[in-house]
Scaffold this motif. Sequence first.
Motif, short mmCIF file in Angstrom:
data_model
loop_
_atom_site.label_atom_id
_atom_site.label_comp_id
_atom_site.label_asym_id
_atom_site.label_seq_id
_atom_site.Cartn_x
_atom_site.Cartn_y
_atom_site.Cartn_z
N VAL A 1 29.13 49.82 41.10
CA VAL A 1 28.31 49.12 40.11
C VAL A 1 26.85 49.13 40.57
O VAL A 1 26.56 49.41 41.74
N PRO A 2 25.90 48.83 39.67
CA PRO A 2 24.48 48.84 40.06
C PRO A 2 24.19 47.83 41.17
O PRO A 2 24.92 46.85 41.36
N ALA A 3 23.12 48.06 41.89
CA ALA A 3 22.76 47.23 43.04
C ALA A 3 22.53 45.78 42.64
O ALA A 3 22.73 44.87 43.46
N ASP A 4 22.10 45.53 41.40
CA ASP A 4 21.84 44.17 40.97
C ASP A 4 23.02 43.54 40.24
O ASP A 4 22.88 42.48 39.61
N PHE A 5 24.19 44.17 40.31
CA PHE A 5 25.38 43.64 39.64
C PHE A 5 25.76 42.29 40.24
O PHE A 5 25.72 42.10 41.45
N HIS A 6 26.16 41.36 39.38
CA HIS A 6 26.60 40.03 39.82
C HIS A 6 27.92 39.71 39.14
O HIS A 6 27.99 39.64 37.91
N ALA A 7 28.98 39.54 39.93
CA ALA A 7 30.33 39.38 39.37
C ALA A 7 30.47 38.15 38.50
O ALA A 7 31.30 38.12 37.59
N THR A 8 29.68 37.12 38.77
CA THR A 8 29.74 35.91 37.95
C THR A 8 28.92 36.07 36.68
O THR A 8 29.43 35.92 35.56
N HIS A 9 27.66 36.39 36.82
CA HIS A 9 26.73 36.35 35.70
C HIS A 9 26.88 37.52 34.74
O HIS A 9 26.54 37.40 33.55
N ASP A 10 27.38 38.66 35.21
CA ASP A 10 27.50 39.84 34.36
C ASP A 10 28.79 39.87 33.56
O ASP A 10 28.97 40.76 32.71
N ALA A 11 29.70 38.95 33.81
CA ALA A 11 30.93 38.87 33.01
C ALA A 11 30.59 38.28 31.64
O ALA A 11 29.98 37.23 31.53
#
Length: 283
Positions: free
Chosen positions: A104-114
Amino acid sequence: MAEDSADRATSVRAYRIAYDGRPFHGFQRQPDVETVEGVLLDALSDLGVVESGTPRGYAAAGRTDAGVSAVAQTVAFAAPDWLDPAAFSSELPAEVRVWTSADVPADFHATHDATEREYTYHLYAPDGSISRARTALDELSGEHDFHNLTPDEEGTVRTLSTAVRRDGDFLIVSLRAGGFARQLVRRLVSVVAAVARGETELARIERVLGADSLSGPEGVAPAPAYPLVLTDVVYPDVSFETDDSLARTRAIFEETHVRERTEARMTETLAGAFDAGTGDRSS
């Protein structure tokens, strides 16, 4: 050194985690009890990905309560190239399996991108009315302030989509939203169960959604945790790739299923032994 392994990561990677939550005190790491996140982070430490704490960029899709299971819990962090699902699972107990991953991209966030989360509840209700359950869920669907169905004081307005189907003695209740306040799913199920079983009228839902505050006998207690499963977390732009870990994960949980079906037959025999008319069983 462990930090060197993390520094060699070429990208952030997201991992799907399946777990039987019954042995654990919830997902979030706690100092004095075993949790799912605790065993995940311990595994990363044992593998040399980190010395302690969390890897760079670590986040999880959400927190499940004690006893709640998952198919699609997701964690993401800066991972070394060799940390595939099989390597990750190698230091985990059988109840917790990593079964797929995605770069996933370097700025991916498992909480906020869901963008969406789905929970499925297996409600034992052999005499429950599916039509009443469906009507109750229709009333609860859409955007509402669910402040009477969570201990949270903020973030109580949610937009909910629902479904229900019957599977033998069970009503399978699916609840989907961008996110859920604490205990919201299990308290929603409590309301639906009471309506389906004829223990309360549909008008009860209007009061639950509209009253300023319900407490004491008027309050809604959460349904038991163990029939609840986090079944989906949606990341629109992420493509997870499966490998042999999927088959191994399926095999492990199938073994658990067979064992528990066998135990259920034994307890069924015990319960059935005392049906009316059994007679003298001393011989």
